[in-house]
Design a protein around this motif. Structure first.
Motif, PDB file in Angstrom:
ATOM      1  N   THR A 209       0.769  -1.189   0.184  1.00 30.41           N
ATOM      2  CA  THR A 209       0.013  -0.013  -0.062  1.00 30.41           C
ATOM      3  C   THR A 209       0.782   1.316   0.022  1.00 30.41           C
ATOM      4  O   THR A 209       0.616   2.150  -0.600  1.00 30.41           O
ATOM      5  CB  THR A 209      -1.090   0.065   1.303  1.00 30.41           C
ATOM      6  N   GLY A 210       2.000   1.360   0.738  1.00 30.79           N
ATOM      7  CA  GLY A 210       3.076   2.565   0.711  1.00 30.79           C
ATOM      8  C   GLY A 210       3.331   2.849  -0.662  1.00 30.79           C
ATOM      9  O   GLY A 210       3.508   3.851  -1.126  1.00 30.79           O
ATOM     10  N   VAL A 211       4.050   1.588  -1.139  1.00 29.08           N
ATOM     11  CA  VAL A 211       4.700   2.170  -2.498  1.00 29.08           C
ATOM     12  C   VAL A 211       3.745   2.341  -3.891  1.00 29.08           C
ATOM     13  O   VAL A 211       3.728   3.302  -4.308  1.00 29.08           O
ATOM     14  CB  VAL A 211       5.448   0.619  -2.924  1.00 29.08           C
ATOM     15  N   VAL A 212       2.483   1.605  -3.486  1.00 31.17           N
ATOM     16  CA  VAL A 212       1.493   2.060  -4.648  1.00 31.17           C
ATOM     17  C   VAL A 212       0.766   3.266  -4.166  1.00 31.17           C
ATOM     18  O   VAL A 212       0.698   4.010  -5.318  1.00 31.17           O
ATOM     19  CB  VAL A 212       0.044   0.924  -4.228  1.00 31.17           C
ATOM     20  N   TRP A 213       0.638   3.722  -3.199  1.00 33.78           N
ATOM     21  CA  TRP A 213       0.493   5.263  -2.814  1.00 33.78           C
ATOM     22  C   TRP A 213       1.368   6.098  -3.048  1.00 33.78           C
ATOM     23  O   TRP A 213       0.866   7.173  -3.775  1.00 33.78           O
ATOM     24  CB  TRP A 213       0.176   5.160  -1.150  1.00 33.78           C
ATOM     25  N   HIS A 217       1.274   9.184  -6.802  1.00 33.41           N
ATOM     26  CA  HIS A 217       1.273  10.516  -6.745  1.00 33.41           C
ATOM     27  C   HIS A 217       2.286  11.296  -8.208  1.00 33.41           C
ATOM     28  O   HIS A 217       2.661  12.388  -8.396  1.00 33.41           O
ATOM     29  CB  HIS A 217       2.159  10.933  -5.608  1.00 33.41           C
ATOM     30  N   ALA A 218       2.495  10.165  -9.223  1.00 34.54           N
ATOM     31  CA  ALA A 218       3.564  10.485 -10.171  1.00 34.54           C
ATOM     32  C   ALA A 218       2.948  11.553 -10.815  1.00 34.54           C
ATOM     33  O   ALA A 218       3.727  12.468 -11.305  1.00 34.54           O
ATOM     34  CB  ALA A 218       3.818   9.245 -10.961  1.00 34.54           C
ATOM     35  N   PRO A 219       1.624  11.827 -11.163  1.00 33.78           N
ATOM     36  CA  PRO A 219       1.455  12.784 -12.135  1.00 33.78           C
ATOM     37  C   PRO A 219       1.701  14.153 -11.676  1.00 33.78           C
ATOM     38  O   PRO A 219       1.896  14.986 -12.439  1.00 33.78           O
ATOM     39  CB  PRO A 219      -0.089  12.515 -12.289  1.00 33.78           C
ATOM     40  N   VAL A 220       1.746  14.215 -10.323  1.00 34.55           N
ATOM     41  CA  VAL A 220       2.130  15.560  -9.832  1.00 34.55           C
ATOM     42  C   VAL A 220       3.622  15.594  -9.199  1.00 34.55           C
ATOM     43  O   VAL A 220       4.037  16.616  -9.353  1.00 34.55           O
ATOM     44  CB  VAL A 220       1.101  16.104  -8.709  1.00 34.55           C
ATOM     45  N   VAL A 221       4.100  14.438  -8.889  1.00 39.06           N
ATOM     46  CA  VAL A 221       5.316  14.708  -8.252  1.00 39.06           C
ATOM     47  C   VAL A 221       6.524  14.982  -9.302  1.00 39.06           C
ATOM     48  O   VAL A 221       7.470  15.603  -9.336  1.00 39.06           O
ATOM     49  CB  VAL A 221       5.572  13.417  -7.471  1.00 39.06           C
ATOM     50  N   LEU A 222       6.063  14.238 -10.562  1.00 44.28           N
ATOM     51  CA  LEU A 222       7.037  14.402 -11.524  1.00 44.28           C
ATOM     52  C   LEU A 222       7.063  15.947 -12.175  1.00 44.28           C
ATOM     53  O   LEU A 222       7.957  16.130 -12.907  1.00 44.28           O
ATOM     54  CB  LEU A 222       6.456  13.562 -12.827  1.00 44.28           C
ATOM     55  N   LEU A 223       5.995  16.808 -11.905  1.00 45.64           N
ATOM     56  CA  LEU A 223       6.017  18.012 -12.068  1.00 45.64           C
ATOM     57  C   LEU A 223       6.685  19.249 -10.914  1.00 45.64           C
ATOM     58  O   LEU A 223       6.640  20.161 -11.042  1.00 45.64           O
ATOM     59  CB  LEU A 223       4.378  18.600 -12.262  1.00 45.64           C
ATOM     60  N   ASP A 229      12.897  20.400  -5.676  1.00 48.81           N
ATOM     61  CA  ASP A 229      14.551  20.561  -6.080  1.00 48.81           C
ATOM     62  C   ASP A 229      15.100  19.264  -6.008  1.00 48.81           C
ATOM     63  O   ASP A 229      16.465  19.079  -6.044  1.00 48.81           O
ATOM     64  CB  ASP A 229      15.139  21.193  -4.535  1.00 48.81           C
ATOM     65  N   VAL A 230      14.379  18.143  -6.454  1.00 49.84           N
ATOM     66  CA  VAL A 230      14.972  16.881  -6.692  1.00 49.84           C
ATOM     67  C   VAL A 230      14.568  16.505  -8.045  1.00 49.84           C
ATOM     68  O   VAL A 230      13.519  16.768  -8.644  1.00 49.84           O
ATOM     69  CB  VAL A 230      14.433  15.941  -5.538  1.00 49.84           C
ATOM     70  N   ALA A 231      15.588  15.776  -8.712  1.00 52.32           N
ATOM     71  CA  ALA A 231      15.186  15.237 -10.108  1.00 52.32           C
ATOM     72  C   ALA A 231      13.849  14.246  -9.914  1.00 52.32           C
ATOM     73  O   ALA A 231      13.671  13.538  -8.970  1.00 52.32           O
ATOM     74  CB  ALA A 231      16.284  14.464 -10.602  1.00 52.32           C
ATOM     75  N   PRO A 232      13.075  14.566 -11.008  1.00 51.92           N
ATOM     76  CA  PRO A 232      11.670  13.855 -11.032  1.00 51.92           C
ATOM     77  C   PRO A 232      11.653  12.420 -10.641  1.00 51.92           C
ATOM     78  O   PRO A 232      10.791  12.386  -9.691  1.00 51.92           O
ATOM     79  CB  PRO A 232      11.213  14.159 -12.416  1.00 51.92           C
ATOM     80  N   LEU A 233      12.494  11.637 -11.100  1.00 49.71           N
ATOM     81  CA  LEU A 233      12.394  10.151 -10.435  1.00 49.71           C
ATOM     82  C   LEU A 233      12.769   9.934  -9.402  1.00 49.71           C
ATOM     83  O   LEU A 233      12.388   8.955  -8.537  1.00 49.71           O
ATOM     84  CB  LEU A 233      13.257   9.201 -11.742  1.00 49.71           C
ATOM     85  N   ALA A 234      13.709  10.469  -8.963  1.00 50.67           N
ATOM     86  CA  ALA A 234      14.359  10.500  -7.660  1.00 50.67           C
ATOM     87  C   ALA A 234      13.204  10.921  -6.630  1.00 50.67           C
ATOM     88  O   ALA A 234      13.066  10.393  -5.376  1.00 50.67           O
ATOM     89  CB  ALA A 234      15.728  11.262  -7.346  1.00 50.67           C
ATOM     90  N   ALA A 235      12.682  12.218  -6.937  1.00 52.83           N
ATOM     91  CA  ALA A 235      11.484  12.550  -6.108  1.00 52.83           C
ATOM     92  C   ALA A 235      10.498  11.420  -5.992  1.00 52.83           C
ATOM     93  O   ALA A 235       9.807  11.514  -5.036  1.00 52.83           O
ATOM     94  CB  ALA A 235      10.918  13.922  -6.669  1.00 52.83           C
ATOM     95  N   LEU A 236       9.989  10.907  -7.146  1.00 58.96           N
ATOM     96  CA  LEU A 236       9.069   9.740  -6.800  1.00 58.96           C
ATOM     97  C   LEU A 236       9.472   8.780  -5.815  1.00 58.96           C
ATOM     98  O   LEU A 236       8.763   8.063  -5.179  1.00 58.96           O
ATOM     99  CB  LEU A 236       8.731   9.214  -8.398  1.00 58.96           C
ATOM    100  N   GLY A 237      10.808   8.494  -6.074  1.00 60.60           N
ATOM    101  CA  GLY A 237      11.364   7.236  -5.076  1.00 60.60           C
ATOM    102  C   GLY A 237      11.123   7.679  -3.544  1.00 60.60           C
ATOM    103  O   GLY A 237      10.859   7.114  -2.752  1.00 60.60           O
ATOM    104  N   LEU A 238      11.472   8.969  -3.483  1.00 61.06           N
ATOM    105  CA  LEU A 238      11.560   9.448  -2.014  1.00 61.06           C
ATOM    106  C   LEU A 238      10.062   9.787  -1.620  1.00 61.06           C
ATOM    107  O   LEU A 238       9.562   9.536  -0.408  1.00 61.06           O
ATOM    108  CB  LEU A 238      12.096  11.184  -1.991  1.00 61.06           C
ATOM    109  N   MET A 239       8.946  10.110  -2.553  1.00 57.64           N
ATOM    110  CA  MET A 239       7.754   9.931  -2.292  1.00 57.64           C
ATOM    111  C   MET A 239       7.207   8.717  -1.639  1.00 57.64           C
ATOM    112  O   MET A 239       6.325   8.630  -0.625  1.00 57.64           O
ATOM    113  CB  MET A 239       7.003  10.458  -3.402  1.00 57.64           C
ATOM    114  N   ALA A 240       7.596   7.437  -2.345  1.00 61.59           N
ATOM    115  CA  ALA A 240       7.276   6.157  -1.933  1.00 61.59           C
ATOM    116  C   ALA A 240       8.052   5.843  -0.566  1.00 61.59           C
ATOM    117  O   ALA A 240       7.279   5.272   0.089  1.00 61.59           O
ATOM    118  CB  ALA A 240       7.754   5.304  -3.146  1.00 61.59           C
ATOM    119  N   VAL A 241       9.089   6.386  -0.181  1.00 62.32           N
ATOM    120  CA  VAL A 241       9.609   6.182   0.981  1.00 62.32           C
ATOM    121  C   VAL A 241       8.849   6.690   2.151  1.00 62.32           C
ATOM    122  O   VAL A 241       8.527   6.054   3.112  1.00 62.32           O
ATOM    123  CB  VAL A 241      11.075   6.665   1.009  1.00 62.32           C
ATOM    124  N   PHE A 242       8.449   8.172   1.865  1.00 61.00           N
ATOM    125  CA  PHE A 242       7.794   8.811   2.848  1.00 61.00           C
ATOM    126  C   PHE A 242       6.327   8.068   2.989  1.00 61.00           C
ATOM    127  O   PHE A 242       5.630   7.811   4.092  1.00 61.00           O
ATOM    128  CB  PHE A 242       7.395  10.120   2.103  1.00 61.00           C
TER     129      PHE A 242
END
Length: 324
Positions: A209-213, A217-223, A229-242
């Motif tokens: 559930t955490g990773v899916v959740w 968020h990809a449609p907005v995190v990648l923006l 202040d983080v590269a888009p794909l790295a930001a998506l990974g950080l979001m999944a950690v959070f």
């Protein structure tokens, strides 16, 4: 008293193992839980991208004034995906049960208080840890950073200290309003998806559930949402950690309160406290989103510590099966 008693297994093995039991003539056999989970995830992601498509066309992005409305609409897509999947692939149980719509009239009120105030306190502690670590400089007297932000919009209508006091009072009540919006997500994550994974170990439920959740968020995190202040794909990974760390805490709230009302309230509180670092920061600094507040590593450390406490006190048993 332990608010999350041990739960018995729902059956001798995963619900997806082997063919479904035959039903009466003319009845439809329930789809395997894994199939329901996959269809739900695909629908939730697809609907999120469809809703956010205007943000990607014409290069408007998050700077487009109507962007917050599209993000708010995006928050309804997990609930919509859950209802659609339940209708397309019914399993014979009421939709209320599948979505976790039980209201905790007789249990979980103490948990709801924790769901309301806990994220606010955790966010404040993350700001304090950021200050101790030197990643955020505070100004708790003049609130110069907040004043700087407001002055960019026009003259201040009141002294900044009064505006800060009003904002803090609003912060106490914002989780209830934000929780209504967050329910659009929680009906999907801690409702339908958790139900579809109820034969799995709790650690698996939290991870999935955490990773899916997070990746939803990809449609907005990648923006640039949350981690600009983080590269888009790295930001998506950080979001999944959070979201995975937060999913562990919301899993305890969900199990202890018996429905999605508690996670929705806690989710709303997290969203409400997102701007807390900006409220107390000193002017003239641009702290990294990875190093400040609940979204950054200070928040990850505190959430991981809270999860460890729940596990060690047996309030979040990694091996417990989910209730059916």
């Amino acid at each position: 008293m332990d608010p999350t008693p041990a739960l018995p297994p729902t059956g001798p093995g995963p619900a997806t193992a082997g063919p479904a039991a035959p039903g009466p003539a003319g009845t439809r056999r329930p789809a395997p839980r894994l199939v329901r989970a996959v269809v739900f995830v695909l629908l939730a992601d697809a609907l999120a991208w469809v809703v956010c498509l205007p943000l990607w066309t014409g290069g408007r992005g998050l700077a487009w004034p109507p962007a917050p409305a599209f993000i708010l609409l995006m928050m309804t897509t997990p609930a919509l995906a859950a209802v659609l999947t339940a209708r397309l692939l019914p399993d014979g149980r009421p939709l209320r049960t599948v979505l976790g719509l039980a209201v905790p009239w007789r249990r979980g009120w103490g948990v709801l208080v924790v769901a309301w105030l806990g994220p606010l306190l955790l966010s404040a502690a993350a700001v304090a840890l950021s200050a101790v670590a030197g990643t955020l400089v505070l100004d708790l007297r003049g609130f110069s950073g907040y004043a700087e932000t407001l002055e960019a919009l026009g003259p201040l209508p009141l002294p900044v200290t009064v505006l800060v006091a009003v904002t803090l009072v609003q912060l106490l009540f914002a989780p209830f309003l934000n929780g209504v919006a967050a329910a659009g997500e929680e009906l999907g994550w801690r409702g339908f998806l958790r139900d579809a994974l109820r034969d799995r170990r709790r650690a698996e439920v939290v991870l999935v559930t955490g990773v899916v959740w997070g990746t939803w968020h990809a449609p907005v995190v990648l923006l640039g949402y949350n981690y600009p202040d983080v590269a888009p794909l790295a930001a998506l990974g950080l979001m999944a950690v959070f979201t995975t760390l937060l999913a562990a805490l919301l899993e305890w709230v969900r199990a202890a309160s018996g429905g999605v009302a508690g996670p929705s309230l806690a989710h709303g509180a997290v969203n409400a406290a997102g701007g807390l670092p900006l409220l107390v920061a000193a002017a003239g600094q641009r702290p990294s989103s990875v190093a400040v507040g609940l979204l950054g590593w200070p928040g990850w450390v505190l959430m991981a510590a809270a999860v460890a406490v729940l596990v060690l006190t047996r309030r979040l048993r990694p091996a417990a099966r989910q209730e059916g």
